[in-house]
Design a protein around this motif. Structure first.
Motif, PDB file in Angstrom:
ATOM      1  N   ALA A 375     -90.641 -92.859  64.664  1.00 15.70           N
ATOM      2  CA  ALA A 375     -92.313 -94.235  64.273  1.00 15.70           C
ATOM      3  C   ALA A 375     -92.551 -94.533  65.114  1.00 15.70           C
ATOM      4  O   ALA A 375     -91.914 -94.465  65.518  1.00 15.70           O
ATOM      5  CB  ALA A 375     -91.766 -94.364  62.417  1.00 15.70           C
ATOM      6  N   PHE A 376     -93.601 -94.678  64.924  1.00 16.35           N
ATOM      7  CA  PHE A 376     -93.996 -96.014  66.081  1.00 16.35           C
ATOM      8  C   PHE A 376     -92.841 -97.131  65.742  1.00 16.35           C
ATOM      9  O   PHE A 376     -93.115 -97.461  64.639  1.00 16.35           O
ATOM     10  CB  PHE A 376     -95.461 -96.371  65.415  1.00 16.35           C
ATOM     11  N   VAL A 377     -92.334 -97.658  66.803  1.00 12.62           N
ATOM     12  CA  VAL A 377     -91.618 -99.074  66.198  1.00 12.62           C
ATOM     13  C   VAL A 377     -92.403 -99.776  67.907  1.00 12.62           C
ATOM     14  O   VAL A 377     -92.556-101.005  67.780  1.00 12.62           O
ATOM     15  CB  VAL A 377     -90.307 -98.403  67.455  1.00 12.62           C
ATOM     16  N   MET A 378     -92.790 -99.467  69.039  1.00 12.57           N
ATOM     17  CA  MET A 378     -92.748-100.111  70.304  1.00 12.57           C
ATOM     18  C   MET A 378     -94.173-101.050  70.100  1.00 12.57           C
ATOM     19  O   MET A 378     -94.827 -99.452  69.317  1.00 12.57           O
ATOM     20  CB  MET A 378     -92.207 -99.809  71.708  1.00 12.57           C
ATOM     21  N   THR A 379     -94.558-101.819  70.693  1.00 12.69           N
ATOM     22  CA  THR A 379     -96.086-102.336  70.569  1.00 12.69           C
ATOM     23  C   THR A 379     -96.920-102.440  71.409  1.00 12.69           C
ATOM     24  O   THR A 379     -95.878-102.861  72.952  1.00 12.69           O
ATOM     25  CB  THR A 379     -96.598-102.836  68.956  1.00 12.69           C
ATOM     26  N   GLY A 380     -97.999-101.816  71.640  1.00 12.70           N
ATOM     27  CA  GLY A 380     -98.116-103.035  73.457  1.00 12.70           C
ATOM     28  C   GLY A 380     -98.478-101.881  74.192  1.00 12.70           C
ATOM     29  O   GLY A 380     -98.051-102.914  75.904  1.00 12.70           O
ATOM     30  N   ILE A 390    -110.157-100.788  73.195  1.00 15.26           N
ATOM     31  CA  ILE A 390    -110.255-100.541  72.022  1.00 15.26           C
ATOM     32  C   ILE A 390    -108.391 -99.888  71.573  1.00 15.26           C
ATOM     33  O   ILE A 390    -107.887 -99.952  72.624  1.00 15.26           O
ATOM     34  CB  ILE A 390    -110.757 -99.015  71.828  1.00 15.26           C
ATOM     35  N   TYR A 391    -108.335 -99.813  70.512  1.00 20.46           N
ATOM     36  CA  TYR A 391    -106.769-100.471  70.132  1.00 20.46           C
ATOM     37  C   TYR A 391    -106.306 -98.925  69.815  1.00 20.46           C
ATOM     38  O   TYR A 391    -107.030 -98.206  68.797  1.00 20.46           O
ATOM     39  CB  TYR A 391    -106.826-100.850  68.917  1.00 20.46           C
ATOM     40  N   MET A 393    -103.194 -97.975  69.042  1.00 17.97           N
ATOM     41  CA  MET A 393    -102.430 -97.229  68.105  1.00 17.97           C
ATOM     42  C   MET A 393    -102.682 -97.508  66.650  1.00 17.97           C
ATOM     43  O   MET A 393    -102.310 -96.934  65.518  1.00 17.97           O
ATOM     44  CB  MET A 393    -101.440 -97.784  68.466  1.00 17.97           C
ATOM     45  N   GLN A 394    -103.845 -98.404  66.806  1.00 17.40           N
ATOM     46  CA  GLN A 394    -104.548 -99.184  65.458  1.00 17.40           C
ATOM     47  C   GLN A 394    -105.677 -97.505  65.150  1.00 17.40           C
ATOM     48  O   GLN A 394    -106.139 -96.722  63.737  1.00 17.40           O
ATOM     49  CB  GLN A 394    -104.890-100.169  65.076  1.00 17.40           C
ATOM     50  N   LYS A 397    -103.336 -94.674  64.273  1.00 19.66           N
ATOM     51  CA  LYS A 397    -103.097 -94.573  62.738  1.00 19.66           C
ATOM     52  C   LYS A 397    -103.985 -94.241  61.782  1.00 19.66           C
ATOM     53  O   LYS A 397    -104.031 -94.314  60.976  1.00 19.66           O
ATOM     54  CB  LYS A 397    -102.250 -96.018  62.782  1.00 19.66           C
ATOM     55  N   LEU A 410    -113.551 -97.875  64.865  1.00 15.63           N
ATOM     56  CA  LEU A 410    -112.271 -98.533  66.122  1.00 15.63           C
ATOM     57  C   LEU A 410    -112.736 -97.383  67.345  1.00 15.63           C
ATOM     58  O   LEU A 410    -112.030 -97.753  68.122  1.00 15.63           O
ATOM     59  CB  LEU A 410    -110.831 -97.840  65.311  1.00 15.63           C
ATOM     60  N   GLY A 411    -113.640 -97.154  66.393  1.00 10.55           N
ATOM     61  CA  GLY A 411    -114.677 -96.370  68.564  1.00 10.55           C
ATOM     62  C   GLY A 411    -113.774 -95.021  68.724  1.00 10.55           C
ATOM     63  O   GLY A 411    -113.818 -94.301  69.577  1.00 10.55           O
ATOM     64  N   GLU A 424     -99.710 -90.991  74.942  1.00 11.65           N
ATOM     65  CA  GLU A 424     -98.773 -89.916  75.063  1.00 11.65           C
ATOM     66  C   GLU A 424     -96.938 -89.513  75.748  1.00 11.65           C
ATOM     67  O   GLU A 424     -96.209 -89.004  75.212  1.00 11.65           O
ATOM     68  CB  GLU A 424     -99.343 -88.124  74.894  1.00 11.65           C
TER      69      GLU A 424
END
Lengths: 449, 382
Positions: A375-380, A390-391, A393-394, A397, A410-411, A424
């Motif tokens: 699953a997604f764990v690390m951020t940034g 543009i974000y 990861m958001q 999701k 979100l673009g 990726e």
């Protein structure tokens, strides 16, 4: 003076096997058109196996937009029509004549023609599919009036071909192509160059366009990044885009009056003994390039670059839009404690490996995923290689939960799969981000039509 | 290695779906992928992938925790002999601490990983590596005198209620290690607070209060010197006392990029700001202690470096991270100084902000959306 845009975020993947700047004529008589190269079309065949075609003869058209015709890049005989599961049309293979004969589309000076006549000529000859649109990265609709047209004249992706070399000595053809393209929009045509090294005079002397310069690591050469920084896409906007070799093909159509599909392809990758440029035509078989020119381990053949290209067989064909073939080792082997050892032969974006300490060293990278899907764990992390406001990861999701409004907010109109290729690549959770983005773009296109 | 690989290849078919030991497929996969990086190759999207994976990322964090762990083991022994008034050499001191701390780690990992494996098995997915870190952090934030059965109960609570009910690593709202500590704090307060639990097998006459415990009851003059609090040879939870060891960990996290510098920095800033505010309007002795001393007291440093930075429960946006961290620092010092019930505010501050992190992100993203809409509207006006 052209404006210089500095792209700070991004990452260059340092691979072994850049093409030497030598050009060889490719000897092959096998060519193919692959309907799978074109996003969102439904191909309807116009020819049968065994039929003779000329360069420029229609081969298939799009059922949804029947004015968009795909024509043969060479003259010869249709030797095979390959279909896959559920009778999906995969490849239309053409055995080429030794001397190509062309259908005559009449020479013309684009400056004397109206927009309608230019479009008609391009549609009829089959060069129209070279022009694509954002959002969605599909073939442009001739009925639209794009707010701008973007040409990215440099490629920053791994082992990318050098467009300066490719256009060298073809200034007139390139200018004619630009003149034709300039008539297609009421807005500007942007020709985007790399600012770091002096660009080919063919590019810097171009007229009838606005020249912009960019510096920075990959993905600075991606057209979405350039659009985002110069003239961003808002809801409802349409921008068309193409690449230098496409401009040359369009130029030749007007100067010579024929669909001359000749193009240059860079053969690259760590498993190539002598990486170099080949002069050939759209859809050429790679057999002639790799004969006695590859290592003898298990390999992956890619039409395009390692980040966004498509997997092909060793007897496969270069994709319609691709100017590059990459061959890298297949990575289907186990590695003892490979995740834990401080291995300096490995390449990574992260500092827990030591490849960042040797900024000039080049690496041989295979196709192993190097880990399990999580699953997604690390951020940034994605933000460091995604130079748009543009974000990432958001947005990913939002696509996963298929929230159309949120995707739009979100673009999603500004992005393409290729912009997420680096995300990726660096993803710690090994998530297939490019296919998620494609799914989102397809969903948006369906909802908006 | 070849022999091991051959052995794994031989027994692998028995763990496949439908085979004899098919129900242990996930466990087999976990052990196999621990020993050997899988031979899976890319099938779509990018043809090459970074060498990083979750195992390596988590290992980096575990390595960063080791200085605090080793110091904690020594300090448990040191505090014990100090309270008895005896002198022991370095190895005897360390050995005493090792025997106290090691069982806690073992219990924590066995219980936690057991539950993780069971959930992965039932759900049919690969075992997540997240607990490797959680299992190391839980012992470090407990007092050395904690009974082992409590460690087991708290770990089980944290993994099941704190993480797995939400879907496992990556989906949880609260930091699992802090969930374990909070559970113990409210369920068994006598084992988690006061001045008896912080030194292992303490002599009764010896005061074992932590600096925060002293500060809260007004014994400001009894607070150890800043140097002692910095080095960490004071009573406290196992791994939290030494700021030096934690700084080494912080360096590893920042160097490798495994921890967010924005969060660490803003937590420290938040703590300082609140400390200064107290200094300005000080009405008691506790409010007068210099703001920077808050940073080296109690669990502030440990929380800032290892727990506020948990990427799953922290804010995910760049701006959000700064707001999130700042408020953690602010709240931690506020709770510490003002609230008489809780000597340490870090635990509750982080959990509180864990809950608010999605809200912070929501507003940061709304701002981005508004900016995009504004850009579109501006063009329409022209």
């Amino acid at each position: 003076m052209p404006t210089i845009t500095k792209i700070r975020k991004g990452f260059d993947i340092r691979l072994i096997g850049e093409a030497e700047k030598t050009i060889k004529e490719l000897e092959t008589n096998r060519y193919a058109l692959k309907p799978t190269d074109f996003i969102g079309i439904f191909p309807k065949l116009l020819i049968k196996e065994g039929e003779e075609v000329k360069a420029g003869s229609p081969v298939f058209f799009d059922k949804y937009r029947d004015n968009i015709v795909f024509t043969s890049p060479v003259s010869g005989k249709i030797s095979e029509i390959r279909r896959g599961a559920k009778r999906v049309l995969l490849e239309i293979i053409i055995n080429a004549d030794p001397d190509i004969s062309y259908i005559d589309f009449e020479k013309a000076n684009p400056n004397d023609l109206t927009r309608e006549l230019i479009i008609e000529k391009m549609l009829k000859s089959g060069v129209w599919p070279l022009i694509r649109q954002r959002p969605y990265s599909v073939i442009a609709d001739p009925a639209d009036n794009p707010k701008a047209i973007f040409i990215s004249a440099f490629d920053t992706s791994p082992l990318a071909p050098d467009y300066d070399l490719i256009v060298h000595g073809q200034g007139d053809i390139f200018q004619t192509g630009l003149d034709a393209i300039a008539k297609l929009t009421s807005g500007k045509v942007h020709l985007n160059l790399k600012a770091d090294n002096p660009s080919s005079r063919v590019f810097s002397k171009s007229k009838n366009v606005q020249i912009n310069e960019f510096t920075g690591p990959h993905p600075a050469g991606n057209v979405s990044i350039q659009i985002n920084h110069i003239d961003p896409i808002n809801k409802g906007d349409i921008v068309w885009y193409l690449y230098p070799q496409d401009v040359l093909t369009i130029g030749k159509l007007f100067i010579e009056g024929k669909f001359d599909a000749s193009k240059m392809v860079a053969l690259t990758g760590s498993e190539i003994l002598k990486p170099k440029y080949y002069k050939t035509h759209i859809g050429a078989s790679i057999e002639g390039m790799i004969e006695d020119n590859v290592t003898d381990i298990k390999k992956r053949f890619i039409s395009g670059n390692v980040l966004t290209g498509s997997k092909i067989e060793s007897t496969g064909f270069v994709g319609f839009y691709d100017s590059q073939v990459t061959i890298i080792p297949e990575g289907d082997h186990y590695e003892f404690l490979g995740w834990g050892l401080p291995n300096c032969k490995k390449f990574s974006f992260y500092r827990s490996f030591c490849s960042w300490m040797t900024p000039n060293k080049k690496f041989r990278i295979d196709t192993n995923i190097n880990g399990g899907v999580r699953a997604f764990v690390m951020t940034g992390q994605f933000e460091k290689v995604f130079p748009m406001n543009i974000y990432p990861m958001q947005l990913i999701k939002a696509i996963l939960i298929e929230d159309i409004d949120l995707m739009e907010n979100l673009g999603i109109y500004e992005v393409d799969e290729e912009d997420f290729a680096l995300c990726e690549f660096i993803s710690t959770s090994k998530i297939e981000i490019q296919s998620i983005i494609r799914k989102g773009l397809d969903l948006m296109r369906k909802e908006m039509s | 290695m070849k022999a091991l690989r051959n052995f794994l290849d031989k027994i692998k078919p028995q763990f496949e779906k439908g085979a004899k030991f098919g129900i242990f497929g996930s466990s087999f996969e976990a052990f196999e992928s621990f020993l050997f990086v899988s031979n899976k190759v890319t099938s779509k999207g990018s043809h090459i992938r970074d060498s990083i994976d979750m195992k390596r990322t988590m290992s980096v964090v575990v390595i960063a925790l080791i200085p605090a762990l080793l110091f904690g083991m020594w300090n448990v022994g040191y505090q014990h002999f100090l309270s008895l008034g005896e002198h022991a050499d370095f190895w005897a001191t360390f050995w005493f601490g090792f025997l106290k701390v090691f069982p806690i780690i073992v219990v924590c990992y066995v219980v936690g990983l057991g539950i993780e494996f069971a959930f992965a098995q039932v759900r049919g997915h690969e075992v997540n590596e997240g607990f490797l870190v959680t299992g190391m952090i839980i012992p470090l934030i407990l007092p050395p005198e904690i009974p082992l059965w409590m460690v087991a109960v708290a770990t089980a609570f944290a993994v099941i209620i704190g993480k797995e009910v939400f879907g496992g690593t990556g989906m949880n709202i609260l930091n699992p290690a802090l969930t374990a500590r909070t559970f113990l704090f409210f369920a068994y307060p006598s084992n988690m607070s006061g001045d008896k639990v912080w030194i292992a097998e303490k002599a009764d006459a010896f005061s074992g209060a932590t600096p925060l415990g002293d500060a809260l009851v007004g014994n400001i003059d009894k607070i150890p010197s800043p140097l002692e609090m910095f080095i960490g040879n004071i009573p406290g939870s196992i791994g939290e006392t030494s700021v030096i060891a934690i700084l080494i960990g912080a360096f590893i996290l920042l160097y490798t990029g495994a921890g967010s510098w924005r969060i660490m920095f803003s937590v420290v800033l938040g703590g300082l700001v609140m400390g200064w505010i107290f200094n300005l309007c000080a009405i008691n002795e506790y409010m007068q202690i210099p703001a920077w001393e808050h940073l080296i007291m109690g669990g502030f440093a440990f929380g800032a470096v290892f727990m506020a930075t948990d990427p799953v429960t922290a804010s995910q946006t760049t701006k959000g991270k700064i707001i999130y961290g700042f408020l953690i620092g602010l709240l931690a010092v506020l709770i510490r100084v003002i609230n008489p019930a809780y000597p340490e505010g870090m635990m509750l501050a982080i959990l509180f902000m864990n809950v608010f992190a999605p809200l912070i992100d929501h507003y940061v993203i709304e701002a981005n959306i508004k900016k995009r809409l504004k850009r579109a509207k501006k063009l329409i006006k022209i």
